[in-house]
Scaffold this motif. Structure first.
Motif, PDB file in Angstrom:
ATOM      1  N   ARG A  23       0.846  -1.198   0.000  1.00 14.22           N
ATOM      2  CA  ARG A  23       0.000   0.000   0.000  1.00 14.22           C
ATOM      3  C   ARG A  23       0.880   1.246   0.000  1.00 14.22           C
ATOM      4  O   ARG A  23       2.080   1.187   0.256  1.00 14.22           O
ATOM      5  N   VAL A 126       8.878  -2.481  14.726  1.00 16.11           N
ATOM      6  CA  VAL A 126       8.545  -2.459  13.289  1.00 16.11           C
ATOM      7  C   VAL A 126       9.416  -1.433  12.550  1.00 16.11           C
ATOM      8  O   VAL A 126      10.019  -1.740  11.521  1.00 16.11           O
ATOM      9  N   ASP A 205      -3.072   5.333   3.414  1.00 17.74           N
ATOM     10  CA  ASP A 205      -3.922   4.788   4.479  1.00 17.74           C
ATOM     11  C   ASP A 205      -3.399   5.211   5.845  1.00 17.74           C
ATOM     12  O   ASP A 205      -4.153   5.348   6.801  1.00 17.74           O
TER      13      ASP A 205
HETATM   14  P1  NDP Z   1       0.684   2.650   4.824  1.00 18.44           P
HETATM   15  O1  NDP Z   1       0.085   2.423   6.167  1.00 18.44           O
HETATM   16  O2  NDP Z   1      -0.184   3.140   3.720  1.00 18.44           O
HETATM   17  O3  NDP Z   1       1.383   1.279   4.344  1.00 18.44           O
HETATM   18  C1  NDP Z   1       2.277   0.633   5.195  1.00 18.44           C
HETATM   19  C2  NDP Z   1       2.687  -0.691   4.613  1.00 18.44           C
HETATM   20  O4  NDP Z   1       3.621  -1.299   5.534  1.00 18.44           O
HETATM   21  C3  NDP Z   1       1.530  -1.661   4.467  1.00 18.44           C
HETATM   22  O5  NDP Z   1       1.656  -2.407   3.273  1.00 18.44           O
HETATM   23  C4  NDP Z   1       1.678  -2.574   5.687  1.00 18.44           C
HETATM   24  O6  NDP Z   1       1.194  -3.899   5.504  1.00 18.44           O
HETATM   25  C5  NDP Z   1       3.184  -2.611   5.827  1.00 18.44           C
HETATM   26  N1  NDP Z   1       3.603  -2.982   7.168  1.00 18.44           N
HETATM   27  C6  NDP Z   1       3.294  -2.377   8.342  1.00 18.44           C
HETATM   28  N2  NDP Z   1       3.831  -3.048   9.373  1.00 18.44           N
HETATM   29  C7  NDP Z   1       4.499  -4.090   8.836  1.00 18.44           C
HETATM   30  C8  NDP Z   1       5.242  -5.167   9.378  1.00 18.44           C
HETATM   31  N3  NDP Z   1       5.406  -5.316  10.709  1.00 18.44           N
HETATM   32  N4  NDP Z   1       5.785  -6.080   8.542  1.00 18.44           N
HETATM   33  C9  NDP Z   1       5.625  -5.964   7.190  1.00 18.44           C
HETATM   34  N5  NDP Z   1       4.929  -4.976   6.620  1.00 18.44           N
HETATM   35  C10 NDP Z   1       4.360  -4.060   7.443  1.00 18.44           C
HETATM   36  O7  NDP Z   1       1.930   3.619   5.072  1.00 18.44           O
HETATM   37  P2  NDP Z   1       2.614   4.743   4.138  1.00 18.44           P
HETATM   38  O8  NDP Z   1       2.720   4.257   2.760  1.00 18.44           O
HETATM   39  O9  NDP Z   1       1.969   6.030   4.415  1.00 18.44           O
HETATM   40  O10 NDP Z   1       4.058   4.824   4.802  1.00 18.44           O
HETATM   41  C11 NDP Z   1       5.161   4.067   4.310  1.00 18.44           C
HETATM   42  C12 NDP Z   1       6.403   4.499   5.071  1.00 18.44           C
HETATM   43  O11 NDP Z   1       6.599   5.896   4.902  1.00 18.44           O
HETATM   44  C13 NDP Z   1       6.324   4.256   6.576  1.00 18.44           C
HETATM   45  O12 NDP Z   1       7.578   3.880   7.074  1.00 18.44           O
HETATM   46  C14 NDP Z   1       5.946   5.623   7.119  1.00 18.44           C
HETATM   47  O13 NDP Z   1       6.352   5.791   8.455  1.00 18.44           O
HETATM   48  C15 NDP Z   1       6.703   6.517   6.179  1.00 18.44           C
HETATM   49  N6  NDP Z   1       6.171   7.867   6.095  1.00 18.44           N
HETATM   50  C16 NDP Z   1       4.911   8.094   5.603  1.00 18.44           C
HETATM   51  C17 NDP Z   1       4.442   9.385   5.524  1.00 18.44           C
HETATM   52  C18 NDP Z   1       3.097   9.698   4.986  1.00 18.44           C
HETATM   53  O14 NDP Z   1       2.713  10.892   5.042  1.00 18.44           O
HETATM   54  N7  NDP Z   1       2.360   8.759   4.426  1.00 18.44           N
HETATM   55  C19 NDP Z   1       5.240  10.527   5.988  1.00 18.44           C
HETATM   56  C20 NDP Z   1       6.546  10.167   6.475  1.00 18.44           C
HETATM   57  C21 NDP Z   1       6.982   8.889   6.519  1.00 18.44           C
HETATM   58  P3  NDP Z   1      -0.404  -4.183   5.337  1.00 18.44           P
HETATM   59  O15 NDP Z   1      -0.786  -3.584   4.018  1.00 18.44           O
HETATM   60  O16 NDP Z   1      -0.491  -5.666   5.319  1.00 18.44           O
HETATM   61  O17 NDP Z   1      -1.058  -3.543   6.501  1.00 18.44           O
END
Ligand code: NDP
Length: 262
Positions: A23, A126, A205
């Motif tokens: 995602r 995580v 999300d």
């Molecule tokens: P989302 O919540 O949209 O997606 C996160 C993804 O990580 C999902 O596919 C989820 O799996 C997976 N995930 C979470 N925990 C685990 C785990 N323990 N093991 C394997 N997979 C895992 O997040 P974003 O795309 O928004 O964020 C991605 C990265 O960018 C993160 O590190 C976030 O901290 C960072 N970030 C995001 C920002 C934003 O504004 N969106 C800003 C700054 C940083 P599943 O789909 O199965 O739930």
């Protein structure tokens, strides 16, 4: 015209592993890497999200592989890496993107006092221990090859005063900046770069819809006047993953539309 080195780099595109690729930003990076010709393996925690992403990507060539796993479970991670190695060979690009950011429950209580020890530990596990485990696991083969690219997805919350995120999230992302530098120093002599991308607000999300009050107030702090996109972060990751980015290492690159905390 392409230089000889670039031609070789295109001919033997490394294999990329993206965590949290089902995602948001991770899915954007998977798409970008596929478009750039890489073989891409990704993981996410929930099988239904993995399958939905595979349906969405609908990639027929043998260049995409995904599994459900939790990056905090070292045995699951080892098994996955072994299967990718059997399928294609050694992984040359690692994107530590999986991350969680628990929401604040009570707006009237300081966030520190409503963060349980268990929640603190899970976020560090995580967001910081997961990347460390993967770097430890994949670096030896990169060292043997004399080439590798490691990209950690941090956050503006680990760079400046965290305006929206909790203390565990801010600490985990600040920790990634330090891990990036330490790994970069150790791995630089082996042709491996390690960098951190620190996004600001990117709709996903994790952040919720643009009309959510937290996003409306976040928007007012972004100088360019809009949210970032997963595609924009993916383009930066693609550059850092490329052979052209060999002189960038240990860096944390902000991609925030000009936002930098309070
Ligand atoms: P989302 O919540 O949209 O997606 C996160 C993804 O990580 C999902 O596919 C989820 O799996 C997976 N995930 C979470 N925990 C685990 C785990 N323990 N093991 C394997 N997979 C895992 O997040 P974003 O795309 O928004 O964020 C991605 C990265 O960018 C993160 O590190 C976030 O901290 C960072 N970030 C995001 C920002 C934003 O504004 N969106 C800003 C700054 C940083 P599943 O789909 O199965 O739930």
């Amino acid at each position: 015209m392409l230089e000889a080195g670039e031609l070789v780099a295109h001919a033997v595109r490394p294999i990329a592993l993206v965590t949290g690729g089902a995602r948001g930003i991770g899915l954007g990076i998977v798409r970008r890497f596929l478009a750039d010709g890489y073989r891409v393996a990704f993981v996410a925690t929930r099988a239904e999200h993995v399958n939905k992403a595979l349906d969405y990507l609908s990639w027929s060539e043998n260049r995409l592989y995904a599994e459900r796993l939790d990056v905090t479970q070292a045995d699951e991670v080892r098994g996955f890496v072994d299967r990718v190695r059997l399928l294609w060979g050694e992984i040359g690009i690692l994107v530590n993107n999986a991350g969680i950011s628990p929401k604040r429950v009570d707006q009237d209580t300081p966030w520190l006092s409503q963060t349980s020890i268990e929640e603190w530990a899970r976020v560090i596990d995580v967001n910081l221990n997961g990347p460390f485990t993967l770097i430890r696991l994949l670096a030896p083969a990169m060292i043997t090859k004399g080439y590798g690219r490691i990209i950690n997805i941090g956050s503006v919350a680990g760079r400046a005063m965290p305006m929206i995120a909790g203390p565990h999230y801010a600490a985990s992302k600040a920790g990634l900046v330090g891990l990036t530098r330490a790994a970069a120093r150790d791995l630089a002599p082996h042709g491996i770069t390690v960098n951190c991308i620190a996004p600001g607000r990117v709709l996903s999300d994790l952040t919720g819809p643009p009309e959510a009050s937290v996003n409306r107030s976040a928007l007012s702090r972004i100088p360019v006047g809009r949210f970032g996109t997963a595609e924009e972060v993916a383009h930066l990751a693609a550059f850092l993953a490329s052979s052209k980015a060999g002189f960038i290492t240990g860096a944390t690159i902000d991609i925030t539309g000009g936002e930098f905390g309070a």
